[in-house]
Design a protein around this motif. Structure first.
Motif, short mmCIF file in Angstrom:
data_model
loop_
_atom_site.label_atom_id
_atom_site.label_comp_id
_atom_site.label_asym_id
_atom_site.label_seq_id
_atom_site.Cartn_x
_atom_site.Cartn_y
_atom_site.Cartn_z
N SER A 19 -3.45 -30.32 15.11
CA SER A 19 -4.70 -30.47 15.87
C SER A 19 -5.82 -30.90 14.96
O SER A 19 -5.80 -30.64 13.74
N PRO A 21 -9.94 -30.58 14.83
CA PRO A 21 -11.18 -30.03 15.40
C PRO A 21 -12.27 -31.09 15.58
O PRO A 21 -13.15 -30.94 16.43
N SER A 33 -8.87 -36.37 18.79
CA SER A 33 -9.20 -34.99 18.42
C SER A 33 -8.37 -34.07 19.31
O SER A 33 -7.68 -34.52 20.22
N GLY A 34 -8.43 -32.77 19.03
CA GLY A 34 -7.69 -31.80 19.82
C GLY A 34 -6.24 -31.68 19.39
O GLY A 34 -5.82 -32.19 18.35
N THR A 35 -5.44 -31.00 20.22
CA THR A 35 -4.04 -30.71 19.90
C THR A 35 -3.15 -31.92 20.19
O THR A 35 -3.28 -32.57 21.24
N GLU A 68 -5.11 -29.10 11.37
CA GLU A 68 -4.25 -27.91 11.38
C GLU A 68 -2.81 -28.31 11.69
O GLU A 68 -2.57 -29.18 12.54
N LYS A 87 -4.35 -25.03 7.47
CA LYS A 87 -5.40 -26.04 7.54
C LYS A 87 -5.40 -26.88 6.26
O LYS A 87 -5.21 -26.35 5.16
#
Length: 449
Positions: A19, A21, A33-35, A68, A87
């Motif tokens: 993912s 952020p 962005s995001g998962t 991540e 991370k």
């Protein structure tokens, strides 16, 4: 000369979840962005309904940007193995290796080192220890690279005996393991190379200071960057390189005692001397139970291991015969004996004879012995063997009912001993003195600004 960028293999699998952020730029021209999830299927990377041979995700020009990765395994095959969400700064690259995907982190070496010295040990260790570790971690990695036109490049090694048996005679199986197992990235993120966990474990100002203060510094010997190995606890005596890996002798990785007050080291290649050494607790830097020092060196999962300077493992006949069969793939039958054949300068076994009712075989080197005699890894191969018998009488006529291994140290024992170096740092030794103790004859040199 410029600071190198390196590639670190983090994890592999049929599916990889990650993912962002904040928005990252993908190699296919989109911002995301995001998962996200990538899946291996039919020789391709499947992502967002399309197929790719390779993908890269590049962070914005923001010092705080990170990505991540889910289900990263740490401590692979060790007693404290577990999965984490981790991370990382830098670029994320997804490649195909065999029939699965591998996630790779592309990062500058100085950013990498800040994480390594916080992952290999606690970032709250003394500044001098952190400086010493920054130098050896940098040296070990740059020893694997070469310079072309002012840029660092990976040295591509030919297929080596390091990954196949040195001897496959019927009576002997000798094998060792090294970083050249990786072909598509420079290093992996686990203990096989150097622990690297990105920014998962916060780096203290002291860890950052240690890397900054030693920027570009490496250990040199005879004009070559040192292959600066290190382990958790030498057990009071240093092992030599050739007894753990390729049969090459490095003069700066030599056998000696981990002590300044008492520098006389018995000849631990002799069985009687090794027996006496391992059964006692000689004075040395790494012979400490000081919780303050250990908490600085050992991360929370490492502190699950309390006895490392001297330790003991016990197996019943059934446990040992089953274990050796499972770990080696060879049915030895019931185990009659474990016989030391060759020891190194620290008393670590280089070759061990396993005598069973069905088969006899000599195995080595040290890691192969540790892997064969434990469900994960023995702490080290510096051990002696005692056998117990259930009934009185002639031992020659009976099967041992129990094998007791009494051992010394944690890890291969070559180069810097992290526990010993931590004690040296606490006692006021400077990082240059720590390095000269563990790598005698080496010198410090700056490779880039």
């Amino acid at each position: 000369m410029n600071q190198p960028q390196i590639t670190v293999g983090i994890l592999s699998g049929k599916e990889i979840e990650f993912s962002f952020p904040v928005k990252f730029s993908s190699s296919v021209g989109t911002e995301i962005s995001g998962t996200q999830k990538v899946i291996y299927q039919d020789g391709k990377i499947h992502w967002q309904g399309k197929e790719y041979d390779e993908l890269s995700f590049i962070p914005p020009q923001n010092a705080h940007a990170f990505f991540e990765l889910k289900d990263v395994t740490i401590g692979i095959n060790f007693h404290w193995e577990r999965k984490e969400v981790q991370k990382f700064k830098g670029e994320l690259k997804i490649i195909i290796e065999g029939e699965q995907l591998t996630a790779i982190n592309v990062i500058s070496i100085e950013e990498y080192l800040t994480s390594v010295i916080s992952s290999e040990m606690s970032a709250t260790a003394s500044l001098e220890l952190l400086k010493a570790h920054a130098v050896i971690s940098r040296s070990w990695l740059l020893n694997k690279l070469r310079v072309e036109n002012g840029e660092w490049r990976v040295t591509v090694q030919p297929d080596s005996a390091a990954h196949s048996p040195l001897s496959t005679l019927h009576s002997q199986y000798i094998k060792w393991y090294d970083h050249e197992a990786h072909r598509n990235f420079d290093v992996c993120a686990d203990d096989h190379c150097q622990r690297y966990q990105g920014i998962t474990r916060a780096s203290t100002p002291q860890a950052i200071e240690a890397v900054t203060a030693t920027r570009g510094e490496v250990l040199m010997y005879a004009g070559t960057i040192c292959d600066a190995r290190f382990s958790k606890c030498c057990g009071g005596a240093f092992e030599e390189f050739q007894n753990c890996w390729e049969n090459v002798k490095h003069p700066y990785l030599t056998g000696q005692r981990d002590c300044k007050a008492e520098n006389q080291l018995p000849d631990l290649t002799i069985e009687a001397e090794a027996d006496k050494w391992i059964r006692t607790s000689p004075v040395s830097f790494c012979n400490t139970q000081d919780k303050k020092i250990l908490s600085q060196v050992l991360n929370n999962y490492d502190q699950e291991t309390a006895d490392f300077y001297r330790w003991k493992v016990s197996y019943t006949q059934q446990e040992l015969s089953t274990l050796i069969h499972q770990r080696s793939g060879i049915d030895f039958g019931q185990i009659l004996d474990l016989i030391p054949i060759e020891r190194g300068t620290s008393g670590r076994l280089v070759r061990l004879k396993i005598v069973g009712t069905l088969r006899t075989l000599i195995i080595g080197k040290e890691l192969e012995i540790r892997r064969t005699l434990s469900a994960s890894h023995l702490y080290s191969s510096a051990f002696i063997i005692d056998k117990e018998y259930e009934e009185k009488g002639h031992k020659e006529d009976k099967l041992p009912s129990r094998f007791i291994l009494t051992g010394a140290g944690w890890g291969h024992g070559v180069g810097l001993c992290q526990i010993g170096a931590a004690v040296m740092g606490e006692q006021g030794y400077k990082y240059e003195e720590i390095l000269s103790h563990y790598y005698p004859g080496s010198t410090l040199e700056k490779q880039y600004q």
